[in-house]
Design a protein around this motif. Structure first.
Motif, PDB file in Angstrom:
ATOM      1  N   LYS A  46       5.931 -29.104 -27.001  1.00  0.00           N
ATOM      2  CA  LYS A  46       7.457 -28.988 -27.757  1.00  0.00           C
ATOM      3  C   LYS A  46       7.623 -27.844 -28.677  1.00  0.00           C
ATOM      4  O   LYS A  46       8.534 -27.228 -28.431  1.00  0.00           O
ATOM      5  N   ILE A  47       6.332 -27.619 -29.171  1.00  0.00           N
ATOM      6  CA  ILE A  47       6.320 -26.526 -30.169  1.00  0.00           C
ATOM      7  C   ILE A  47       6.618 -25.145 -29.524  1.00  0.00           C
ATOM      8  O   ILE A  47       7.266 -24.248 -29.706  1.00  0.00           O
ATOM      9  N   GLU A  48       5.622 -25.071 -28.440  1.00  0.00           N
ATOM     10  CA  GLU A  48       5.747 -23.858 -27.462  1.00  0.00           C
ATOM     11  C   GLU A  48       7.077 -23.702 -26.900  1.00  0.00           C
ATOM     12  O   GLU A  48       7.758 -22.444 -27.119  1.00  0.00           O
ATOM     13  N   LYS A  49       7.964 -24.319 -26.609  1.00  0.00           N
ATOM     14  CA  LYS A  49       9.149 -24.573 -26.020  1.00  0.00           C
ATOM     15  C   LYS A  49      10.233 -24.011 -27.093  1.00  0.00           C
ATOM     16  O   LYS A  49      11.100 -23.149 -26.831  1.00  0.00           O
ATOM     17  N   ALA A  50      10.257 -24.734 -28.312  1.00  0.00           N
ATOM     18  CA  ALA A  50      10.979 -24.346 -29.373  1.00  0.00           C
ATOM     19  C   ALA A  50      10.736 -23.091 -29.954  1.00  0.00           C
ATOM     20  O   ALA A  50      11.602 -22.360 -30.365  1.00  0.00           O
ATOM     21  N   CYS A  51       9.637 -22.275 -29.590  1.00  0.00           N
ATOM     22  CA  CYS A  51       9.271 -21.039 -30.037  1.00  0.00           C
ATOM     23  C   CYS A  51       9.691 -19.987 -29.116  1.00  0.00           C
ATOM     24  O   CYS A  51       9.615 -18.610 -29.436  1.00  0.00           O
ATOM     25  N   GLU A  52      10.050 -20.164 -28.029  1.00  0.00           N
ATOM     26  CA  GLU A  52      10.225 -19.375 -26.743  1.00  0.00           C
ATOM     27  C   GLU A  52      11.120 -18.242 -27.197  1.00  0.00           C
ATOM     28  O   GLU A  52      11.044 -16.921 -26.893  1.00  0.00           O
ATOM     29  N   LYS A  53      12.533 -18.665 -27.741  1.00  0.00           N
ATOM     30  CA  LYS A  53      13.422 -17.651 -27.982  1.00  0.00           C
ATOM     31  C   LYS A  53      12.983 -16.843 -29.115  1.00  0.00           C
ATOM     32  O   LYS A  53      13.419 -15.440 -29.213  1.00  0.00           O
ATOM     33  N   ALA A  54      12.091 -17.237 -29.991  1.00  0.00           N
ATOM     34  CA  ALA A  54      11.712 -16.308 -31.209  1.00  0.00           C
ATOM     35  C   ALA A  54      10.920 -15.306 -30.695  1.00  0.00           C
ATOM     36  O   ALA A  54      10.987 -14.161 -31.053  1.00  0.00           O
ATOM     37  N   GLU A  57      10.866 -14.260 -27.538  1.00  0.00           N
ATOM     38  CA  GLU A  57      11.389 -13.210 -26.633  1.00  0.00           C
ATOM     39  C   GLU A  57      12.229 -12.220 -27.442  1.00  0.00           C
ATOM     40  O   GLU A  57      12.344 -11.141 -27.145  1.00  0.00           O
ATOM     41  N   TYR A  58      12.719 -12.864 -28.584  1.00  0.00           N
ATOM     42  CA  TYR A  58      13.473 -11.931 -29.616  1.00  0.00           C
ATOM     43  C   TYR A  58      12.692 -10.647 -29.950  1.00  0.00           C
ATOM     44  O   TYR A  58      12.969  -9.563 -29.974  1.00  0.00           O
ATOM     45  N   LEU A  59      11.327 -11.198 -30.432  1.00  0.00           N
ATOM     46  CA  LEU A  59      10.516 -10.003 -31.009  1.00  0.00           C
ATOM     47  C   LEU A  59       9.882  -9.091 -29.643  1.00  0.00           C
ATOM     48  O   LEU A  59      10.033  -7.941 -29.941  1.00  0.00           O
ATOM     49  N   LYS A  60       9.672  -9.725 -28.552  1.00  0.00           N
ATOM     50  CA  LYS A  60       9.528  -8.641 -27.539  1.00  0.00           C
ATOM     51  C   LYS A  60      10.771  -7.972 -27.110  1.00  0.00           C
ATOM     52  O   LYS A  60      10.509  -6.610 -27.211  1.00  0.00           O
ATOM     53  N   ASP A  61      11.964  -8.498 -26.875  1.00  0.00           N
ATOM     54  CA  ASP A  61      13.029  -7.634 -26.738  1.00  0.00           C
ATOM     55  C   ASP A  61      13.264  -6.437 -27.607  1.00  0.00           C
ATOM     56  O   ASP A  61      14.114  -5.452 -27.205  1.00  0.00           O
ATOM     57  N   ASN A  62      13.232  -6.882 -29.196  1.00  0.00           N
ATOM     58  CA  ASN A  62      13.509  -5.790 -30.031  1.00  0.00           C
ATOM     59  C   ASN A  62      12.375  -4.858 -30.452  1.00  0.00           C
ATOM     60  O   ASN A  62      12.347  -4.340 -31.343  1.00  0.00           O
ATOM     61  N   LYS A  63      11.349  -5.005 -29.735  1.00  0.00           N
ATOM     62  CA  LYS A  63      10.039  -3.913 -29.747  1.00  0.00           C
ATOM     63  C   LYS A  63       9.580  -4.144 -31.263  1.00  0.00           C
ATOM     64  O   LYS A  63       9.308  -3.301 -31.926  1.00  0.00           O
ATOM     65  N   MET A  64       9.124  -5.436 -31.291  1.00  0.00           N
ATOM     66  CA  MET A  64       8.474  -5.941 -32.719  1.00  0.00           C
ATOM     67  C   MET A  64       7.251  -6.199 -32.614  1.00  0.00           C
ATOM     68  O   MET A  64       6.873  -7.564 -32.908  1.00  0.00           O
ATOM     69  N   PRO A  65       6.036  -5.730 -32.149  1.00  0.00           N
ATOM     70  CA  PRO A  65       4.944  -6.037 -31.911  1.00  0.00           C
ATOM     71  C   PRO A  65       4.018  -6.443 -33.037  1.00  0.00           C
ATOM     72  O   PRO A  65       3.080  -7.041 -32.842  1.00  0.00           O
ATOM     73  N   TYR A  66       4.621  -5.876 -34.199  1.00  0.00           N
ATOM     74  CA  TYR A  66       3.754  -5.933 -35.516  1.00  0.00           C
ATOM     75  C   TYR A  66       4.352  -7.046 -36.258  1.00  0.00           C
ATOM     76  O   TYR A  66       3.936  -7.000 -37.552  1.00  0.00           O
ATOM     77  N   VAL A  67       5.329  -7.678 -35.827  1.00  0.00           N
ATOM     78  CA  VAL A  67       6.014  -8.755 -36.725  1.00  0.00           C
ATOM     79  C   VAL A  67       5.469  -9.968 -36.253  1.00  0.00           C
ATOM     80  O   VAL A  67       5.534 -10.488 -35.282  1.00  0.00           O
TER      81      VAL A  67
END
Length: 52
Positions: free
Chosen positions: A8-16, A18-28
């Motif tokens: 459930k936690i994993e599912k809840a965090c998927e969008k976050a 995805e956002y970090l990956k899509d916005n090139k934020m590997p150090y965040v």
């Protein structure tokens, strides 16, 4: 914490994630707590001898 709760936690965090990956934020990192979300950015990562 059981396997169902972890999924459930994993599912809840998927969008976050995805956002970090899509916005090139590997150090965040996001620290999510009951009272808010902390956005943390690493300045540097220096691996130890064991990890090289």
């Amino acid at each position: 914490m059981n396997e169902e709760e972890i999924k459930k936690i994993e599912k809840a965090c998927e969008k976050a994630v995805e956002y970090l990956k899509d916005n090139k934020m590997p150090y965040v990192s996001l620290i999510i707590k009951e009272d808010g979300i902390k956005v943390v950015q690493d300045q540097a990562f220096i691996p130890t001898k064991e990890r090289r």
